[in-house]
Design a protein around this motif. Sequence first.
Motif, PDB file in Angstrom:
ATOM      1  N   ILE A   1      55.706 -35.106 -29.034  1.00 57.59           N
ATOM      2  CA  ILE A   1      56.213 -33.555 -28.629  1.00 57.59           C
ATOM      3  C   ILE A   1      56.405 -33.417 -27.260  1.00 57.59           C
ATOM      4  O   ILE A   1      57.476 -32.846 -26.998  1.00 57.59           O
ATOM      5  CB  ILE A   1      55.324 -32.601 -29.368  1.00 57.59           C
ATOM      6  N   ASP A   2      55.506 -34.009 -26.271  1.00 62.88           N
ATOM      7  CA  ASP A   2      55.541 -33.698 -24.891  1.00 62.88           C
ATOM      8  C   ASP A   2      55.356 -35.205 -24.221  1.00 62.88           C
ATOM      9  O   ASP A   2      54.047 -35.284 -24.049  1.00 62.88           O
ATOM     10  CB  ASP A   2      54.828 -32.422 -24.375  1.00 62.88           C
ATOM     11  N   ASP A   3      56.345 -35.925 -23.962  1.00 62.39           N
ATOM     12  CA  ASP A   3      55.862 -37.175 -23.216  1.00 62.39           C
ATOM     13  C   ASP A   3      55.518 -37.001 -21.805  1.00 62.39           C
ATOM     14  O   ASP A   3      55.406 -37.956 -21.087  1.00 62.39           O
ATOM     15  CB  ASP A   3      57.170 -38.309 -23.585  1.00 62.39           C
ATOM     16  N   THR A   4      55.536 -35.780 -21.343  1.00 60.27           N
ATOM     17  CA  THR A   4      55.335 -35.358 -19.715  1.00 60.27           C
ATOM     18  C   THR A   4      54.044 -35.292 -19.597  1.00 60.27           C
ATOM     19  O   THR A   4      53.371 -35.179 -18.305  1.00 60.27           O
ATOM     20  CB  THR A   4      56.254 -34.221 -19.280  1.00 60.27           C
ATOM     21  N   LEU A   5      53.265 -35.061 -20.569  1.00 53.16           N
ATOM     22  CA  LEU A   5      51.581 -34.651 -20.284  1.00 53.16           C
ATOM     23  C   LEU A   5      51.209 -36.197 -19.772  1.00 53.16           C
ATOM     24  O   LEU A   5      51.322 -37.031 -20.032  1.00 53.16           O
ATOM     25  CB  LEU A   5      51.128 -34.488 -21.905  1.00 53.16           C
ATOM     26  N   SER A   6      50.250 -35.672 -18.748  1.00 54.27           N
ATOM     27  CA  SER A   6      49.211 -36.660 -18.239  1.00 54.27           C
ATOM     28  C   SER A   6      48.069 -37.270 -19.144  1.00 54.27           C
ATOM     29  O   SER A   6      47.930 -36.364 -20.166  1.00 54.27           O
ATOM     30  CB  SER A   6      48.892 -36.070 -16.849  1.00 54.27           C
ATOM     31  N   GLU A   7      47.677 -38.201 -19.044  1.00 60.36           N
ATOM     32  CA  GLU A   7      46.565 -38.533 -19.852  1.00 60.36           C
ATOM     33  C   GLU A   7      45.368 -37.842 -20.109  1.00 60.36           C
ATOM     34  O   GLU A   7      44.843 -37.540 -21.007  1.00 60.36           O
ATOM     35  CB  GLU A   7      45.937 -40.159 -19.333  1.00 60.36           C
ATOM     36  N   ASP A   8      44.999 -37.077 -18.734  1.00 62.42           N
ATOM     37  CA  ASP A   8      44.058 -36.081 -18.867  1.00 62.42           C
ATOM     38  C   ASP A   8      44.379 -34.827 -19.559  1.00 62.42           C
ATOM     39  O   ASP A   8      43.708 -34.270 -20.389  1.00 62.42           O
ATOM     40  CB  ASP A   8      43.630 -35.702 -17.233  1.00 62.42           C
ATOM     41  N   GLU A   9      45.637 -34.488 -19.633  1.00 62.28           N
ATOM     42  CA  GLU A   9      46.118 -33.288 -20.237  1.00 62.28           C
ATOM     43  C   GLU A   9      46.216 -33.672 -21.683  1.00 62.28           C
ATOM     44  O   GLU A   9      45.653 -32.718 -22.537  1.00 62.28           O
ATOM     45  CB  GLU A   9      47.387 -32.904 -19.697  1.00 62.28           C
ATOM     46  N   LEU A  10      46.494 -34.815 -22.120  1.00 61.56           N
ATOM     47  CA  LEU A  10      46.568 -35.347 -23.415  1.00 61.56           C
ATOM     48  C   LEU A  10      45.077 -35.089 -23.880  1.00 61.56           C
ATOM     49  O   LEU A  10      44.805 -34.488 -25.134  1.00 61.56           O
ATOM     50  CB  LEU A  10      47.432 -36.532 -23.686  1.00 61.56           C
ATOM     51  N   GLU A  11      44.280 -35.700 -23.356  1.00 60.70           N
ATOM     52  CA  GLU A  11      42.802 -35.888 -23.684  1.00 60.70           C
ATOM     53  C   GLU A  11      42.199 -34.404 -24.026  1.00 60.70           C
ATOM     54  O   GLU A  11      41.546 -34.223 -24.783  1.00 60.70           O
ATOM     55  CB  GLU A  11      42.080 -36.766 -22.859  1.00 60.70           C
TER      56      GLU A  11
END
Length: 281
Positions: free
Chosen positions: A136-146
Motif C-alpha cells: 500500500i505504501d512502499d515509501t514507509l521506512s522499516e521502523d515505520e512499517l514495524e
Amino acid sequence: MPGNRHTSVRSRQIANELRRYREKAGLSCTEAGAKLGVSGSKISRIETGVSGLQIEDVAALLGLYHVPDAERHTLVELAKSADQKGWWERQTGLPQNWKNLMEFEAKASRIQNFENMFVPGLLQTAEYSRAILRAIDDTLSEDELESLIATRMARQIVLTRSQAPQFLAVIDENALRRTIGGSGVMKRQLQHLLTIADTRNVVLRVVPTSAGVYVGLQGPFLLLEFQDEPDIVYVENHYTMLFLEEEQDLASYRMGLRNILGVALAPGATAELIKSVVGEA
C-alpha cells in the motif's frame, strides 16, 4: 460505569482522548479533579460519557494535562460540534486513525466485520499484514512499517482478553485465494484462520464465489455494538475513515450484513473450504 446511549461519536472520542492525556500526566481522576476544584467523580463521568461535554471543562483539562497547543486547539474545536452525528477523518497517519478504532473495539460487546478484499485486520498474521502495508505504501521506512505492524497486532488483543467481545468475521472467498506475500505467507494465514475459528468468541464464515453478485461487493465494513452506548459502523477507503451512527445508516448496514450472511457458508462448511484452499496453496 455505563456510558450514555445518546453520546455522539465525537463526544466519545474526546472523552477517550481526555482519559489518555490524564493517564499520560500520571493523574488519577481524584487528583485531576482536586487540581481543578471539582470532584473526581465528575472527571470520571466526563471520561465515560455519562456527563455531557462542556467546552470550558475540555479546555481546562487539556491545560491541566499540558497538551500541546495544536492538539488542544483540535480537540476544543471538535468539542464545539460534539453533539453532531457522524465522524470522518482523512487518512494522514494510520496509527492515529487506528487508535480511534481500537478505542471503540475495546468497548464493544460485539464486532461484526465483512471483508471482500483482505483477511480482516483482527485476524491477520504479522507477515500477511506486513505484505499488505508494504504494498500500500512502499515509501514507509522499516521502523515505520514495524510500528504499523505492532499497532495492528496490538489491536488483536481485544479478542483474547477475559471480557472479549463476540466477533463475527465474514470473508469473500476471493480474499482467501488472493496471494498476499507469497504462497508460504498465505498458507500460514489460512491456517491461522482455522485455528482462531475454534475460539469460543469467534465465528468465521465465507461467502463462496458461487454466490455470484451480492451486496457485499459494494465494500467492507465493521459494525460495532455496545451495551450502554450507541452502535457504530466503521468504513474505510484509501483516503478517509468514517464512523457512522445515524439510525438509517445502521439499519442499512445491518440489512446488508443479513443479506451477506444469507449467501455465506455455515461455520463448518467455511472451515472445509479454507482447508481445501490450504491444500491448493
